[in-house]
Scaffold this motif. Sequence first.
Motif, mmCIF file in Angstrom:
data_model
loop_
_atom_site.group_PDB
_atom_site.id
_atom_site.type_symbol
_atom_site.label_atom_id
_atom_site.label_comp_id
_atom_site.label_asym_id
_atom_site.label_seq_id
_atom_site.Cartn_x
_atom_site.Cartn_y
_atom_site.Cartn_z
ATOM 1 N N ARG A 10 0.844 -1.195 0.000
ATOM 2 C CA ARG A 10 0.000 0.000 0.000
ATOM 3 C C ARG A 10 0.878 1.244 0.000
ATOM 4 N N LEU A 11 0.509 2.222 -0.832
ATOM 5 C CA LEU A 11 1.249 3.474 -0.875
ATOM 6 C C LEU A 11 1.006 4.256 0.411
ATOM 7 N N ILE A 12 2.047 4.933 0.880
ATOM 8 C CA ILE A 12 1.912 5.683 2.120
ATOM 9 C C ILE A 12 1.456 7.110 1.838
ATOM 10 N N ARG A 13 0.957 7.753 2.890
ATOM 11 C CA ARG A 13 0.545 9.148 2.800
ATOM 12 C C ARG A 13 1.521 9.986 3.614
ATOM 13 N N GLU A 14 1.421 11.284 3.499
ATOM 14 C CA GLU A 14 2.331 12.172 4.210
ATOM 15 C C GLU A 14 2.235 12.025 5.720
ATOM 16 N N ASP A 15 1.025 11.793 6.251
ATOM 17 C CA ASP A 15 0.909 11.645 7.701
ATOM 18 C C ASP A 15 1.585 10.365 8.187
ATOM 19 N N ASP A 16 1.628 9.307 7.343
ATOM 20 C CA ASP A 16 2.381 8.094 7.685
ATOM 21 C C ASP A 16 3.867 8.421 7.796
ATOM 22 N N ARG A 17 4.353 9.182 6.826
ATOM 23 C CA ARG A 17 5.762 9.572 6.791
ATOM 24 C C ARG A 17 6.096 10.450 8.009
ATOM 25 N N ASP A 18 5.214 11.384 8.333
ATOM 26 C CA ASP A 18 5.440 12.269 9.483
ATOM 27 C C ASP A 18 5.518 11.473 10.783
ATOM 28 N N THR A 19 4.641 10.485 10.917
ATOM 29 C CA THR A 19 4.645 9.637 12.115
ATOM 30 C C THR A 19 5.946 8.859 12.213
ATOM 31 N N ALA A 20 6.426 8.338 11.094
ATOM 32 C CA ALA A 20 7.684 7.581 11.086
ATOM 33 C C ALA A 20 8.860 8.473 11.482
ATOM 34 N N VAL A 21 8.909 9.669 10.948
ATOM 35 C CA VAL A 21 9.998 10.604 11.277
ATOM 36 C C VAL A 21 9.970 10.933 12.762
ATOM 37 N N GLN A 22 8.782 11.142 13.304
ATOM 38 C CA GLN A 22 8.659 11.439 14.727
ATOM 39 C C GLN A 22 9.146 10.267 15.577
ATOM 40 N N ARG A 23 8.769 9.053 15.199
ATOM 41 C CA ARG A 23 9.241 7.863 15.942
ATOM 42 C C ARG A 23 10.751 7.750 15.919
ATOM 43 N N LEU A 24 11.358 8.017 14.752
ATOM 44 C CA LEU A 24 12.823 7.936 14.644
ATOM 45 C C LEU A 24 13.490 8.999 15.511
ATOM 46 N N GLN A 25 12.964 10.203 15.504
ATOM 47 C CA GLN A 25 13.533 11.269 16.325
ATOM 48 C C GLN A 25 13.428 10.939 17.810
ATOM 49 N N GLU A 26 12.304 10.366 18.223
ATOM 50 C CA GLU A 26 12.142 9.966 19.622
ATOM 51 C C GLU A 26 13.119 8.850 19.982
ATOM 52 N N GLY A 31 18.172 7.450 22.924
ATOM 53 C CA GLY A 31 19.417 6.690 22.855
ATOM 54 C C GLY A 31 19.295 5.301 22.268
ATOM 55 N N HIS A 32 18.205 4.996 21.580
ATOM 56 C CA HIS A 32 18.018 3.663 21.009
ATOM 57 C C HIS A 32 18.765 3.478 19.690
ATOM 58 N N ILE A 33 19.027 4.571 18.981
ATOM 59 C CA ILE A 33 19.773 4.488 17.716
ATOM 60 C C ILE A 33 20.833 5.587 17.693
ATOM 61 N N SER A 34 21.903 5.344 16.920
ATOM 62 C CA SER A 34 22.996 6.315 16.809
ATOM 63 C C SER A 34 22.627 7.423 15.823
ATOM 64 N N HIS A 35 23.476 8.457 15.788
ATOM 65 C CA HIS A 35 23.246 9.567 14.860
ATOM 66 C C HIS A 35 23.318 9.084 13.408
ATOM 67 N N GLU A 36 24.292 8.232 13.110
ATOM 68 C CA GLU A 36 24.429 7.699 11.751
ATOM 69 C C GLU A 36 23.220 6.857 11.358
#
Length: 180
Positions: A10-26, A31-36
Amino acid sequence: MTSLPDDPTRLIREDDRDTAVQRLQEAYAEGHISHEELDERLHRSLTARTHGELVSALASLPEQKAATTSTIAAASGRIQRRGVWRVPRILKVESAFGSVHLDLSRAVIEHPVVDIELQLGTGKAKITVPRDAVVDTEDLHTGWKALLYKTRSHPRPGGPRIRISGTMGFGRLKIRHARR
């Protein structure tokens, strides 16, 4: 998002992408993932086209836990929740003037019963529930206009129970089941 039983093509929408970016930033902030790793996963999230590509960018992140109770309030304007979002066990929505739109069709619902407490003055409200949800509006008090909701004749077993309560002033509440 990693726990969604969705079609990976299924193709994603912008709000899906925004949610993913927010999860990664959190995840980076905690400290769960490195900067790289953050940079690499952000690139994959921002260039993803399908749900499967987006889920792979979020792989191995710790699961988010929904809060038990959450309140959304606005004196005027629009309150809106749609796309992929986590639904708390109890959601309180308060609006004096304005419109409310809650779309639970693609939301992550981790509780078998969700209580939505409405305190609305004027304006309209619309709630879209999952296809297999059972809706209970027994404790909802409408003032000016009647509730628009057609109960499902054959509800599917296993869906969440959505209990809607509270008070509607001069507005109208429309509840519908998602088509997919």
